[in-house]
Scaffold this motif. Structure first.
Motif, PDB file in Angstrom:
ATOM      1  N   VAL A 201       0.633  -1.106   0.117  1.00  0.00           N
ATOM      2  CA  VAL A 201      -0.091  -0.084   0.096  1.00  0.00           C
ATOM      3  C   VAL A 201       1.074   1.114   0.148  1.00  0.00           C
ATOM      4  O   VAL A 201       0.668   2.364  -0.660  1.00  0.00           O
ATOM      5  N   ARG A 202       2.134   1.246   0.691  1.00  0.00           N
ATOM      6  CA  ARG A 202       2.834   2.514   0.963  1.00  0.00           C
ATOM      7  C   ARG A 202       3.302   2.678  -0.544  1.00  0.00           C
ATOM      8  O   ARG A 202       3.180   4.160  -0.763  1.00  0.00           O
ATOM      9  N   LEU A 203       3.602   1.990  -1.521  1.00  0.00           N
ATOM     10  CA  LEU A 203       4.206   2.247  -2.753  1.00  0.00           C
ATOM     11  C   LEU A 203       3.095   2.742  -3.682  1.00  0.00           C
ATOM     12  O   LEU A 203       3.115   3.950  -4.372  1.00  0.00           O
ATOM     13  N   ILE A 204       1.790   1.887  -3.537  1.00  0.00           N
ATOM     14  CA  ILE A 204       0.734   2.443  -4.303  1.00  0.00           C
ATOM     15  C   ILE A 204       0.493   3.849  -3.795  1.00  0.00           C
ATOM     16  O   ILE A 204       0.025   4.818  -4.754  1.00  0.00           O
ATOM     17  N   ARG A 205       0.160   4.248  -2.798  1.00  0.00           N
ATOM     18  CA  ARG A 205      -0.128   5.476  -1.981  1.00  0.00           C
ATOM     19  C   ARG A 205       0.970   6.565  -2.452  1.00  0.00           C
ATOM     20  O   ARG A 205       0.570   7.583  -2.994  1.00  0.00           O
ATOM     21  N   GLU A 206       2.175   6.374  -2.793  1.00  0.00           N
ATOM     22  CA  GLU A 206       3.223   7.254  -3.003  1.00  0.00           C
ATOM     23  C   GLU A 206       3.008   7.500  -4.542  1.00  0.00           C
ATOM     24  O   GLU A 206       3.276   8.917  -4.937  1.00  0.00           O
TER      25      GLU A 206
END
Length: 121
Positions: free
Chosen positions: A59-64
């Motif tokens: 999720v962290r990468l997708i959010r960024e």
């Protein structure tokens, strides 16, 4: 459309839709009574998110990276896309390393089991 209909249309559970909102991945509109209002562009974004999550991206990468990929402007899109692809490649490389370690562990366990079976005979 309300969350129940959005869930049916997108194939994503209402719980997941709420989670995506909590994680800052989507921002649905709101009706006057506070109920969520999902438009087609939000549902399109949900399908992209689901696809990325199913491929194993955190999720962290997708959010960024999602805002840069979805904002529609060409100015930062190439940079965002390049950075995103770099992050995806890095994530894939870490995953490949973990798979190699697990494969080695599996081979060691197979060898142990094979040796143990020979001594049992």
């Amino acid at each position: 459309m309300k969350i129940g209909e959005a869930s049916r249309v997108s194939g994503v559970s209402a719980r997941s839709l709420r989670h995506y909102e909590d994680e800052g991945l989507i921002v649905p509109g709101r009706f006057g009574n506070g109920f969520r209002d999902y438009c087609q562009s939000t549902l399109d974004r949900v399908l992209v998110i689901r696809s990325l999550l199913e491929s194993g991206l955190p999720v962290r990468l997708i959010r960024e990276v999602l805002p840069g990929l979805a904002d529609g402007s060409d100015a930062g899109a190439d940079v965002a896309c390049t950075e995103f692809l770099h992050e995806v490649q890095s994530y894939r490389d870490r995953l490949a390393l973990r798979i190699a370690v697990l494969s080695d562990q599996q081979a060691a366990l197979d060898a142990y089991l094979q040796a143990a079976r020979r001594t049992d005979l």
